[in-house]
Motif scaffolding. Structure first.
Motif, short mmCIF file in Angstrom:
data_model
loop_
_atom_site.label_atom_id
_atom_site.label_comp_id
_atom_site.label_asym_id
_atom_site.label_seq_id
_atom_site.Cartn_x
_atom_site.Cartn_y
_atom_site.Cartn_z
N TRP A 106 0.82 -1.20 0.00
CA TRP A 106 0.00 0.00 0.00
C TRP A 106 0.86 1.26 0.00
CZ3 TRP A 106 -4.00 2.52 -1.26
CH2 TRP A 106 -4.39 3.68 -0.60
N GLN A 107 1.91 1.27 0.80
CA GLN A 107 2.78 2.44 0.88
C GLN A 107 3.48 2.70 -0.45
OE1 GLN A 107 2.72 4.55 3.34
NE2 GLN A 107 1.29 3.23 4.46
N THR A 108 3.87 1.63 -1.14
CA THR A 108 4.52 1.79 -2.44
C THR A 108 3.53 2.33 -3.48
OG1 THR A 108 5.97 -0.08 -1.92
CG2 THR A 108 5.89 0.65 -4.22
N LEU A 109 2.29 1.84 -3.42
CA LEU A 109 1.25 2.33 -4.32
C LEU A 109 1.01 3.82 -4.10
CD1 LEU A 109 -0.92 1.86 -6.46
CD2 LEU A 109 -2.49 1.21 -4.61
N ARG A 110 0.99 4.25 -2.84
CA ARG A 110 0.81 5.67 -2.53
C ARG A 110 1.96 6.50 -3.10
NH1 ARG A 110 1.17 7.17 2.60
NH2 ARG A 110 -0.10 9.04 2.24
N LEU A 113 1.48 6.92 -6.80
CA LEU A 113 0.36 7.82 -7.08
C LEU A 113 0.63 9.25 -6.60
CD1 LEU A 113 -2.66 5.50 -6.11
CD2 LEU A 113 -1.84 6.08 -8.41
N LEU A 115 1.13 10.31 -3.64
CA LEU A 115 0.47 10.61 -2.37
C LEU A 115 1.44 10.48 -1.20
CD1 LEU A 115 -2.89 8.67 -2.94
CD2 LEU A 115 -2.45 11.12 -3.25
N ARG A 116 2.66 10.09 -1.49
CA ARG A 116 3.69 9.95 -0.47
C ARG A 116 4.99 10.50 -1.04
NH1 ARG A 116 5.77 4.29 2.38
NH2 ARG A 116 7.86 5.03 2.89
#
Length: 234
Positions: A106-110, A113, A115-116
């Motif tokens: 999830w953190q990698t996807l953010r 995108l 978002l991180r």
């Protein structure tokens, strides 16, 4: 006399071994050649005088077949190496089986995108990339199975390729198998474009030699900074 300033530590880590790098390039180059020859087989675009004695279609099919063998062997070798290789090459880098890898997905996807801000910071494959590669290897197997099935239908009776004729009905018949084979080609080509773009992004953000590592095997990992008091004599 030391100033007590922090010093960034950069560690050279051997990530991709020789078999991983070799199969990576064998698969990548095979996909390009298989795509070109496959498109020609589906829609020939060269007009050759039959009197010239040039059997272009036969030559293209031969190149396609031999390249397919290289592709299949490289994929098989890489799958076996997932269970026999060192840590960064193993199947656990592909499937998010641990809680840490699931959270990292999830953190990698953010991060992708936007978002991180901070990068995931994985030495090998990050969880999202590993999951994507799992899907890609599934596409490899579909391409190999449909290709073997269609080749078996045109092979001589009694030859070893005929043993794979049973694969075609599993995919719903010859036309469906051919359509799937063609679809997988475009999916793999699309993935390669994304793969190169994401590798360039991570190489720029993490500054760890991501692009160079597929040639040398080494990445440059940045560790948390320490005081220069730890690296100099007092």
């Amino acid at each position: 006399m030391s100033t007590g300033a922090t010093v960034e530590r950069v560690e050279r880590v051997y990530v991709w071994d020789a078999l991983v790098r070799t199969t990576h390039w064998a698969i990548a180059l095979s996909i390009f050649l298989l795509s070109f020859t496959g498109l020609y087989i589906g829609r020939p675009f060269l007009i050759v005088d039959p009197a010239g004695g040039r059997f272009v279609m036969g030559t293209i099919k031969a190149i396609h077949s031999w390249t397919a063998i290289v592709f299949a062997l490289a994929v098989l070798a890489r799958i076996v190496w997932m269970f026999r290789g060192r840590s960064f090459a193993r199947w656990t880098e592909f499937l998010p089986t641990s809680r840490e890898r699931l959270r990292g997905l999830w953190q990698t996807l953010r991060f992708y995108l936007f978002l991180r801000r901070d990068e995931p910071g994985y030495t090998g494959h990050n969880p999202l990339a590993g999951a994507a590669y799992t899907a890609v290897f599934a596409l490899y197997l579909v391409a190999i199975a449909t290709g073997l099935g269609m080749y078996a239908l045109s092979a001589d009776v009694g030859s070893w390729p005929r043993a794979f004729a049973f694969l075609v009905p599993l995919f719903g018949g010859t036309q469906t198998a051919r359509w799937l084979h063609h679809l997988v080609m475009w999916l793999l080509l699309g993935f390669m474009v994304h793969h190169i773009a994401s590798a360039l992004l991570m190489a720029r953000v993490e500054r760890n030699g991501t692009m160079d590592s597929i040639f040398s095997g080494f990445k440059f990992i940045r560790r948390p900074p320490t005081s220069d008091l730890d690296s100099t004599e007092r």
